[in-house]
Motif scaffolding. Structure first.
Motif, PDB file in Angstrom:
ATOM      1  N   GLY A  20       7.769  -1.797  19.091  1.00 11.83           N
ATOM      2  CA  GLY A  20       7.882  -1.783  17.637  1.00 11.83           C
ATOM      3  C   GLY A  20       7.940  -3.179  17.056  1.00 11.83           C
ATOM      4  N   VAL A  21       8.673  -4.083  17.708  1.00 11.77           N
ATOM      5  CA  VAL A  21       8.758  -5.471  17.251  1.00 11.77           C
ATOM      6  C   VAL A  21       7.421  -6.178  17.462  1.00 11.77           C
ATOM      7  CG1 VAL A  21       9.875  -7.709  17.644  1.00 11.77           C
ATOM      8  CG2 VAL A  21      11.251  -5.622  17.551  1.00 11.77           C
ATOM      9  N   ILE A  22       6.803  -5.959  18.621  1.00 16.90           N
ATOM     10  CA  ILE A  22       5.505  -6.583  18.913  1.00 16.90           C
ATOM     11  C   ILE A  22       4.461  -6.160  17.881  1.00 16.90           C
ATOM     12  CG2 ILE A  22       3.566  -6.601  20.551  1.00 16.90           C
ATOM     13  CD1 ILE A  22       5.739  -6.381  22.803  1.00 16.90           C
ATOM     14  N   ALA A  23       4.479  -4.902  17.480  1.00 16.86           N
ATOM     15  CA  ALA A  23       3.458  -4.355  16.574  1.00 16.86           C
ATOM     16  C   ALA A  23       3.675  -4.705  15.104  1.00 16.86           C
ATOM     17  CB  ALA A  23       3.395  -2.834  16.731  1.00 16.86           C
ATOM     18  N   ASP A  24       4.820  -5.254  14.750  1.00 13.17           N
ATOM     19  CA  ASP A  24       5.132  -5.565  13.350  1.00 13.17           C
ATOM     20  C   ASP A  24       4.710  -6.994  13.016  1.00 13.17           C
ATOM     21  OD1 ASP A  24       6.032  -5.636  10.775  1.00 13.17           O
ATOM     22  OD2 ASP A  24       8.154  -5.382  11.279  1.00 13.17           O
ATOM     23  N   PHE A  25       3.400  -7.182  12.872  1.00 16.69           N
ATOM     24  CA  PHE A  25       2.837  -8.511  12.656  1.00 16.69           C
ATOM     25  C   PHE A  25       3.349  -9.170  11.383  1.00 16.69           C
ATOM     26  CE2 PHE A  25      -0.149  -6.346  15.440  1.00 16.69           C
ATOM     27  CZ  PHE A  25      -0.235  -7.267  16.465  1.00 16.69           C
ATOM     28  N   ALA A  26       3.597  -8.397  10.343  1.00 13.02           N
ATOM     29  CA  ALA A  26       4.052  -8.960   9.072  1.00 13.02           C
ATOM     30  C   ALA A  26       5.338  -9.758   9.231  1.00 13.02           C
ATOM     31  CB  ALA A  26       4.242  -7.849   8.041  1.00 13.02           C
ATOM     32  N   ARG A  27       6.156  -9.418  10.232  1.00 11.25           N
ATOM     33  CA  ARG A  27       7.435 -10.105  10.421  1.00 11.25           C
ATOM     34  C   ARG A  27       7.376 -11.250  11.432  1.00 11.25           C
ATOM     35  NH1 ARG A  27      12.385  -6.053   9.320  1.00 11.25           N
ATOM     36  NH2 ARG A  27      11.486  -5.116   7.471  1.00 11.25           N
TER      37      ARG A  27
END
Length: 162
Positions: A20-27
């Motif tokens: 989930g963290v890897i996939a959240d490019f905006a952050r």
């Protein structure tokens, strides 16, 4: 990937939380250090990023590049370079494996970088190692410092590298 650099780290969270963290490019600009901007240009049928534009400032290397992502199930993502100002190629992947009953995740990061400027192979491998180690340390810190801290706490709302 021909010659690549690889490293692993264990994160105190379930694989889905790590991905989930890897996939959240905006952050990414919030926790990666080198990524100053991230923009998802296209997504697949499941809403996962297919192409992402990243503005990178890693000291001597400043670049604006686009990567194409391929998602394999919920435990692997790989990327290849679409376009760049400074790079000839950039291939990488994250592979996640449950560890310790599923509340820990072994994250393996592979990376191959080829810059347009001439660079000795051993210097290139050293640069790849630094990039990987920073990315894994940043990912671990981000996942484990999510609200509630530790295993199972980094939900999709908190949701990667180069």
């Amino acid at each position: 990937m021909a010659e690549h650099t690889k490293s692993s780290i264990t994160i105190e969270a379930a694989p889905a939380d790590v991905m989930g963290v890897i996939a959240d490019f905006a952050r990414y600009p919030e926790w990666t250090g080198e990524v100053k901007e991230a923009e998802v240009l296209s997504t697949d049928a499941e809403g996962r990023a297919e192409q992402v534009r990243l503005v990178l400032d890693a000291g001597a290397i400043k670049d604006d590049h686009t990567l194409a992502y391929t998602w394999t199930g919920g435990d692997e993502v790989s990327w290849t370079l679409v376009k760049s100002q400074m790079l000839r190629s950039l291939d990488g992947s994250y592979h996640l494996a449950p560890a310790g009953g599923g509340e820990r995740t072994e994250v393996t990061y592979r990376l191959t970088v080829d810059v347009k400027i001439p660079m000795l192979g051993m210097i290139k491998r050293k640069a790849e190692k630094v990039i990987i180690d920073r990315a894994l340390a940043g990912l671990k810190k981000r996942v484990e410092s999510a609200p509630g801290g530790g295993a199972g706490s980094a939900g999709a709302a908190e949701t990667p590298t180069v």
